[in-house]
Design a protein around this motif. Structure first.
Motif, PDB file in Angstrom:
ATOM      1  N   ALA A   1      25.868  22.709  39.624  1.00  0.00           N
ATOM      2  CA  ALA A   1      24.788  21.838  40.107  1.00  0.00           C
ATOM      3  C   ALA A   1      24.082  21.158  38.938  1.00  0.00           C
ATOM      4  O   ALA A   1      23.749  19.966  39.005  1.00  0.00           O
ATOM      5  N   ALA A   2      23.869  21.907  37.850  1.00  0.00           N
ATOM      6  CA  ALA A   2      23.183  21.320  36.691  1.00  0.00           C
ATOM      7  C   ALA A   2      24.018  20.212  36.069  1.00  0.00           C
ATOM      8  O   ALA A   2      23.495  19.152  35.694  1.00  0.00           O
ATOM      9  N   LEU A   3      25.324  20.439  35.980  1.00  0.00           N
ATOM     10  CA  LEU A   3      26.180  19.394  35.409  1.00  0.00           C
ATOM     11  C   LEU A   3      26.274  18.184  36.334  1.00  0.00           C
ATOM     12  O   LEU A   3      26.344  17.042  35.871  1.00  0.00           O
ATOM     13  N   SER A   4      26.266  18.433  37.636  1.00  0.00           N
ATOM     14  CA  SER A   4      26.305  17.312  38.576  1.00  0.00           C
ATOM     15  C   SER A   4      25.055  16.456  38.445  1.00  0.00           C
ATOM     16  O   SER A   4      25.126  15.219  38.498  1.00  0.00           O
ATOM     17  N   ARG A   5      23.908  17.122  38.267  1.00  0.00           N
ATOM     18  CA  ARG A   5      22.666  16.350  38.085  1.00  0.00           C
ATOM     19  C   ARG A   5      22.727  15.539  36.787  1.00  0.00           C
ATOM     20  O   ARG A   5      22.323  14.368  36.751  1.00  0.00           O
ATOM     21  N   ALA A   6      23.256  16.171  35.744  1.00  0.00           N
ATOM     22  CA  ALA A   6      23.370  15.439  34.471  1.00  0.00           C
ATOM     23  C   ALA A   6      24.333  14.267  34.608  1.00  0.00           C
ATOM     24  O   ALA A   6      24.117  13.199  34.019  1.00  0.00           O
ATOM     25  N   LEU A   7      25.380  14.458  35.389  1.00  0.00           N
ATOM     26  CA  LEU A   7      26.352  13.378  35.598  1.00  0.00           C
ATOM     27  C   LEU A   7      25.738  12.241  36.420  1.00  0.00           C
ATOM     28  O   LEU A   7      26.069  11.072  36.209  1.00  0.00           O
ATOM     29  N   ASP A   8      24.841  12.587  37.342  1.00  0.00           N
ATOM     30  CA  ASP A   8      24.155  11.537  38.110  1.00  0.00           C
ATOM     31  C   ASP A   8      23.270  10.684  37.206  1.00  0.00           C
ATOM     32  O   ASP A   8      23.131   9.479  37.402  1.00  0.00           O
TER      33      ASP A   8
ATOM     34  N   GLY B   1      25.382  13.539  24.607  1.00  0.00           N
ATOM     35  CA  GLY B   1      26.025  14.352  25.624  1.00  0.00           C
ATOM     36  C   GLY B   1      25.342  15.682  25.809  1.00  0.00           C
ATOM     37  O   GLY B   1      24.344  15.991  25.161  1.00  0.00           O
ATOM     38  N   ALA B   2      25.904  16.458  26.703  1.00  0.00           N
ATOM     39  CA  ALA B   2      25.370  17.785  26.985  1.00  0.00           C
ATOM     40  C   ALA B   2      26.213  18.822  26.262  1.00  0.00           C
ATOM     41  O   ALA B   2      27.419  18.638  26.099  1.00  0.00           O
ATOM     42  N   THR B   3      25.561  19.885  25.813  1.00  0.00           N
ATOM     43  CA  THR B   3      26.277  20.939  25.101  1.00  0.00           C
ATOM     44  C   THR B   3      26.256  22.211  25.926  1.00  0.00           C
ATOM     45  O   THR B   3      25.186  22.715  26.277  1.00  0.00           O
ATOM     46  N   LEU B   4      27.442  22.701  26.244  1.00  0.00           N
ATOM     47  CA  LEU B   4      27.565  23.960  26.975  1.00  0.00           C
ATOM     48  C   LEU B   4      28.035  25.021  25.987  1.00  0.00           C
ATOM     49  O   LEU B   4      29.142  24.938  25.464  1.00  0.00           O
ATOM     50  N   SER B   5      27.188  25.987  25.729  1.00  0.00           N
ATOM     51  CA  SER B   5      27.539  27.050  24.785  1.00  0.00           C
ATOM     52  C   SER B   5      28.028  28.268  25.557  1.00  0.00           C
ATOM     53  O   SER B   5      27.494  28.593  26.616  1.00  0.00           O
ATOM     54  N   ILE B   6      29.046  28.904  24.999  1.00  0.00           N
ATOM     55  CA  ILE B   6      29.626  30.095  25.626  1.00  0.00           C
ATOM     56  C   ILE B   6      29.648  31.194  24.578  1.00  0.00           C
ATOM     57  O   ILE B   6      30.218  31.017  23.495  1.00  0.00           O
ATOM     58  N   SER B   7      29.030  32.313  24.900  1.00  0.00           N
ATOM     59  CA  SER B   7      28.952  33.402  23.937  1.00  0.00           C
ATOM     60  C   SER B   7      30.250  34.202  23.938  1.00  0.00           C
ATOM     61  O   SER B   7      31.158  33.960  24.743  1.00  0.00           O
ATOM     62  N   ARG B   8      30.300  35.175  23.067  1.00  0.00           N
ATOM     63  CA  ARG B   8      31.490  36.022  22.949  1.00  0.00           C
ATOM     64  C   ARG B   8      31.806  36.735  24.273  1.00  0.00           C
ATOM     65  O   ARG B   8      32.956  36.890  24.645  1.00  0.00           O
TER      66      ARG B   8
END
Lengths: 140, 138
Positions: free
Chosen positions: B83-90, B58-65
């Motif tokens: 847009a990046a997540l949509s491309r990954a979902l495609d 899967g993809a990892t989305l990191s969120i800082s403090r």
């Protein structure tokens, strides 16, 4: 009279390929993996599941408990701030009476992720199986 | 007087055992090491008792403090994330999105992203947590 033929064991050949370069490469790979490996022990909590979409209709016979998560991370139920222990006891009592009670968590946007996870932990440990996080969305 | 150099036996000590040990260590570190991309900022996941084992992939989305975002180790602007997540979902219709938020990140940085991921059709979103011992743990 001819004697028995003498069978000679063929002499074992010496080493054809040197093992030293292979050992060098293996040691370099070993050091590489030892240095670059990370030993993070991580778990996960599902946030969105496909089946959630079909379970949107609420069960009319089950109650609902709304936990508001204040900006300082304190859970508030029915207008009363709760400690972790008090919240766990409250939820356990509610769930004992109505096991399918839906627990809704409405967090403040200024609350921290840790505070939300802690409340979710408390609800899960109290036995909640229908747990949802809701949020208010601004509309123009 | 002629001094003869003592001939050294080139294989007086077997090195097969050494190779075996090194090879086992190599395989061990290859198997247990995680090759995930790390975020370009510090992310300490929240502690949780009720987390489950996290599957790989899967993809990892990191969120800082402070709300900075990184997708699979690369910093990304919030406006480019959808847009990046949509491309990954495609590329992968069963994409699993792992949200690795700092424990002190405010939820206004986190929850809208969960909603956005759900809105674009990602059916499997998980929050990354650090396992903690429960109060009743020995």
């Amino acid at each position: 009279m001819a004697g028995y033929p003498t069978l000679r064991r063929p002499r074992a050949q010496g080493q054809l390929i040197s093992l030293v370069p292979m050992i060098d490469v293996m040691l370099i790979l070993l050091v590489f993996f030892m240095v670059t490996s990370t030993y993070l022990d991580l778990d996960m909590i599902p946030a969105v599941r496909q089946r959630d979409a079909t379970s949107g209709a609420s069960d009319a016979t089950a109650g609902t408990v709304l936990i508001r998560l204040a900006s300082d991370g304190v859970p508030v139920v029915r207008g009363v701030a709760q400690t972790d222990g008090a919240l766990a006891a409250f939820l356990a009592a509610e769930l004992a009476e109505t096991p399918l009670t839906q627990v809704l968590i409405l967090p403040s946007g200024a609350a921290t992720t840790q505070s939300l996870i802690s409340v979710m932990d408390t609800a899960t440990r109290a036995g909640a199986t229908r747990l949802r996080v809701i949020r208010l969305e601004a509309r123009p | 007087m002629k001094l003869n150099r003592i001939r050294r036996n080139p294989h007086s000590e077997t090195i097969i055992a050494l190779i075996d040990v090194v090879f086992f260590l190599l395989v061990f570190f290859m198997l247990i090491g995680r090759m995930d991309a790390t975020a370009p900022f510090d992310v300490t996941p929240p502690l949780a008792v009720s987390g489950r084992d996290m599957p790989a992939g899967g993809a990892t989305l990191s969120i800082s403090r402070d709300g900075a975002l990184a997708l699979d180790g690369t910093e990304i602007a919030g406006s480019d994330l959808e847009a990046a997540l949509s491309r990954a979902l495609d590329r992968d219709a069963n994409l699993r999105l792992r949200i690795n938020a700092h424990k002190d990140a405010e939820l206004r940085h986190v929850l809208p992203l969960v909603g956005m991921a759900e809105a674009i059709g990602i059916a499997d979103v998980v929050l990354v947590v650090t396992p903690a011992a429960g109060p009743d743990a020995g």
